[in-house]
Structures are given as C-alpha cells and as structure tokens.
Design a protein around this motif. Structure first.
Motif, mmCIF file in Angstrom:
data_model
loop_
_atom_site.group_PDB
_atom_site.id
_atom_site.type_symbol
_atom_site.label_atom_id
_atom_site.label_comp_id
_atom_site.label_asym_id
_atom_site.label_seq_id
_atom_site.Cartn_x
_atom_site.Cartn_y
_atom_site.Cartn_z
ATOM 1 N N LEU A 1 69.761 141.392 87.033
ATOM 2 C CA LEU A 1 70.513 140.132 87.001
ATOM 3 C C LEU A 1 71.946 140.350 86.537
ATOM 4 O O LEU A 1 72.220 141.231 85.715
ATOM 5 C CB LEU A 1 69.883 139.147 86.011
ATOM 6 N N GLY A 2 72.839 139.508 87.035
ATOM 7 C CA GLY A 2 74.140 139.301 86.418
ATOM 8 C C GLY A 2 74.079 137.927 85.786
ATOM 9 O O GLY A 2 73.034 137.273 85.802
ATOM 10 N N ILE A 3 75.176 137.453 85.247
ATOM 11 C CA ILE A 3 75.188 136.098 84.691
ATOM 12 C C ILE A 3 76.489 135.406 85.067
ATOM 13 O O ILE A 3 77.559 136.013 85.024
ATOM 14 C CB ILE A 3 74.963 136.118 83.163
ATOM 15 N N GLY A 4 76.369 134.152 85.491
ATOM 16 C CA GLY A 4 77.564 133.368 85.807
ATOM 17 C C GLY A 4 78.006 132.604 84.570
ATOM 18 O O GLY A 4 77.233 132.408 83.633
ATOM 19 N N ARG A 5 79.256 132.162 84.571
ATOM 20 C CA ARG A 5 79.789 131.525 83.359
ATOM 21 C C ARG A 5 79.190 130.150 83.076
ATOM 22 O O ARG A 5 79.371 129.606 81.997
ATOM 23 C CB ARG A 5 81.314 131.465 83.440
ATOM 24 N N THR A 6 78.464 129.562 84.035
ATOM 25 C CA THR A 6 77.748 128.311 83.756
ATOM 26 C C THR A 6 76.399 128.592 83.095
ATOM 27 O O THR A 6 75.673 127.669 82.754
ATOM 28 C CB THR A 6 77.468 127.526 85.056
ATOM 29 N N THR B 1 67.411 125.989 76.790
ATOM 30 C CA THR B 1 67.681 124.699 77.428
ATOM 31 C C THR B 1 68.015 124.878 78.909
ATOM 32 O O THR B 1 68.632 125.876 79.292
ATOM 33 C CB THR B 1 68.872 123.988 76.724
ATOM 34 N N SER B 2 67.634 123.868 79.692
ATOM 35 C CA SER B 2 67.960 123.923 81.121
ATOM 36 C C SER B 2 69.469 123.764 81.340
ATOM 37 O O SER B 2 69.961 124.019 82.429
ATOM 38 C CB SER B 2 67.191 122.850 81.888
ATOM 39 N N ASN B 3 70.202 123.340 80.291
ATOM 40 C CA ASN B 3 71.663 123.257 80.424
ATOM 41 C C ASN B 3 72.300 124.636 80.551
ATOM 42 O O ASN B 3 73.408 124.783 81.065
ATOM 43 C CB ASN B 3 72.281 122.558 79.210
ATOM 44 N N VAL B 4 71.595 125.649 80.026
ATOM 45 C CA VAL B 4 72.023 127.053 80.157
ATOM 46 C C VAL B 4 70.790 127.816 80.642
ATOM 47 O O VAL B 4 70.058 128.405 79.841
ATOM 48 C CB VAL B 4 72.530 127.624 78.807
ATOM 49 N N PRO B 5 70.549 127.804 81.950
ATOM 50 C CA PRO B 5 69.278 128.334 82.458
ATOM 51 C C PRO B 5 68.966 129.776 82.022
ATOM 52 O O PRO B 5 67.803 130.128 81.839
ATOM 53 C CB PRO B 5 69.436 128.227 83.975
#
Ligand code: GLP
Length: 244
Positions: A134-139, A218-222
């Motif tokens: 995985l990578g991670i996006g800023r959202t 939290t689903s706000n930061v999956p």
C-alpha cells in the motif's frame, strides 16, 4: 519501521516479497500479491525487476490484483494504472498475463457493480491476498478508499476527494482532466490480506501518517483501520515519520 532512505527500505520490502514468492514456489503454490500504484512503490518494483534479471527470481507462480483504477480510463492512456503497472513491472518480468488483474476503467457504468463483485470473487478463488502493498493518500485513503469508507467495504466505484484529485493534477496536466471517480478494492478486501506493508515517503505524508498510526480508528481516515490488522507494517523514511 523508520529508515534513513526510501531506496534501502524499498529493497527490504522487495526482499520480503521475493522470499514469499520463493517459499510458495518450493511448495508448488501460487503467491497472490495485492499491488499499488503511485510514486511510493516504484523503487520496490525496480528492485523486483532487478532480482528477476540478475538473480533469476521468477514470477511464473505469481498472481496479482491491483488495488484500483481511475474511472473512466482507457488502458492505453499514460495516466492509467494499467499503463503504470506494465511500465514499472509487468513488462519486465515473466508473470503470466492471465495472472494479472487490474480493475478495468472502461466497464460500462451499468455493469460496474457486477464487475466489482466478480473482482472480489476472483481474489477469493485464488485463496485471498497473501501480501498487500500500500501507499497512502493525504486524505487517509488506501487504494482509493476515501474518507467515509466502511471497514468491511468491498471492491466498488467511488467518488474521489478534491484533495486526491488536486494531488493527481500534475499527472493529468490540470485538475479538470483528473477523473472524478475510480474503482477500488475495499477496506474489507485489503484487511483480509495475510500481510500488509504500507510505504510512506517524504514530509508531505507526515501529518496523515501520524493520524493513521496514532489517531482513533475512524472511517474519516480509512487507513486507521489498518491498526486493527494483526500483520501490518508501516515502512517510513525519516521525513514521513517526523510527526510521530
Ligand atoms: C493514489 C493511489 C493510492 C496511492 C496514493 C499515493 O491515490 N490510488 O493507491 O497510495 O495515490 O500516491 P503516492 O505514492 O504517489 O504518494
């Protein structure tokens, strides 16, 4: 795990993948890899290609499932994840074309739902993902699971966040050209993998890496759902780890 530089860290991740491939080969089994795009995994792919060329690492028993693809998107388009994966990995190794799976950005809209169910089924038919990169996006997205994504979500079509589209704008020569949607494996799909490795490089990722590792689930930061996976490692350089 924090490393001085991303090249050294990527070589280590590539070595883990190579060992997994070889151990499955010895048992005559497939190795099922979940793969990511973006700049973060490029050096891992470079190293795997080098191991194929110089050390005879074979991908004949490897089955891959990519996380996501823009929608709509033609394969031939240089911004497609199909193009990216072939350019950085598949064109340079001995993987069987029928073992490569990348979400199809050209499925007609009224067939996408069934297409996503079938993609999920195919992963299961191969016995599930052994390893997910995985990578991670800023959202806080992994794959394209934007804020609001449920922990047990499956492969589906989603709407991209503005920040995600603006981060991709330079690849597309302006934000207006960035597709508004994507097909992505779900959080639930990812969490079923036996092993997960997330790569994070550079200052730009420091805030979201902190939130993902130290924040509440939290689903706000999956990406925070990864805290609940028993075999996940974050591989970071000093800059990405600087807020921890
Ligand atoms: C895109 C991809 C993600 C990736 C993210 C970060 O949104 N869909 O899978 O993790 O970009 O990209 P980069 O590695 O270039 O920072």
């Amino acid at each position: 795990e924090v490393f001085e530089d991303s090249a050294q860290a990527s070589a280590l991740v590539a070595e883990e993948i190579a060992q997994l491939i070889r151990s499955r080969q010895e048992k005559g089994e497939n190795c099922v890899l979940g793969l990511a795009t973006g700049s973060s995994p490029i050096k891992v792919y470079e190293e795997l290609v080098r191991m194929h060329r110089e050390e005879g690492l074979s991908f004949a028993n490897v089955v891959t499932f990519n996380l996501d693809e823009y929608y709509p998107m033609n394969r031939e388009n240089h911004q497609s994840y199909y193009y990216f994966m072939h350019q950085h990995l598949f064109d340079h190794i001995d993987i069987k074309p029928e073992n490569v799976h990348i979400p199809d950005g050209k499925v007609p809209l009224d067939e996408v739902h069934q297409y996503c169910i079938d993609y999920e089924m195919k992963i299961r038919e191969f016995g599930g993902l052994d390893f997910q990169l995985l990578g991670i996006g800023r959202t806080g997205h992994v794959g394209f699971n934007e804020p609001g994504s449920h922990y047990n979500s499956g492969t589906r079509i989603i709407t991209l966040d503005h920040l995600t589209r603006s981060d991709a704008a330079s690849d597309f020569n302006g934000i207006d050209n960035v597709p508004k949607r994507a097909i992505t494996m779900g959080i639930g799909t990812i969490l079923k993998a036996g092993r997960i490795v997330l790569l994070g490089w550079g200052h730009k990722k420091a805030d979201i890496v902190k939130e993902t590792i130290e924040g509440a689930v939290t689903s706000n930061v999956p990406a925070t759902y990864l805290q609940q996976h028993a075999n996940t490692t974050f591989i970071l350089d000093r800059e990405a780890a600087s807020e921890l």
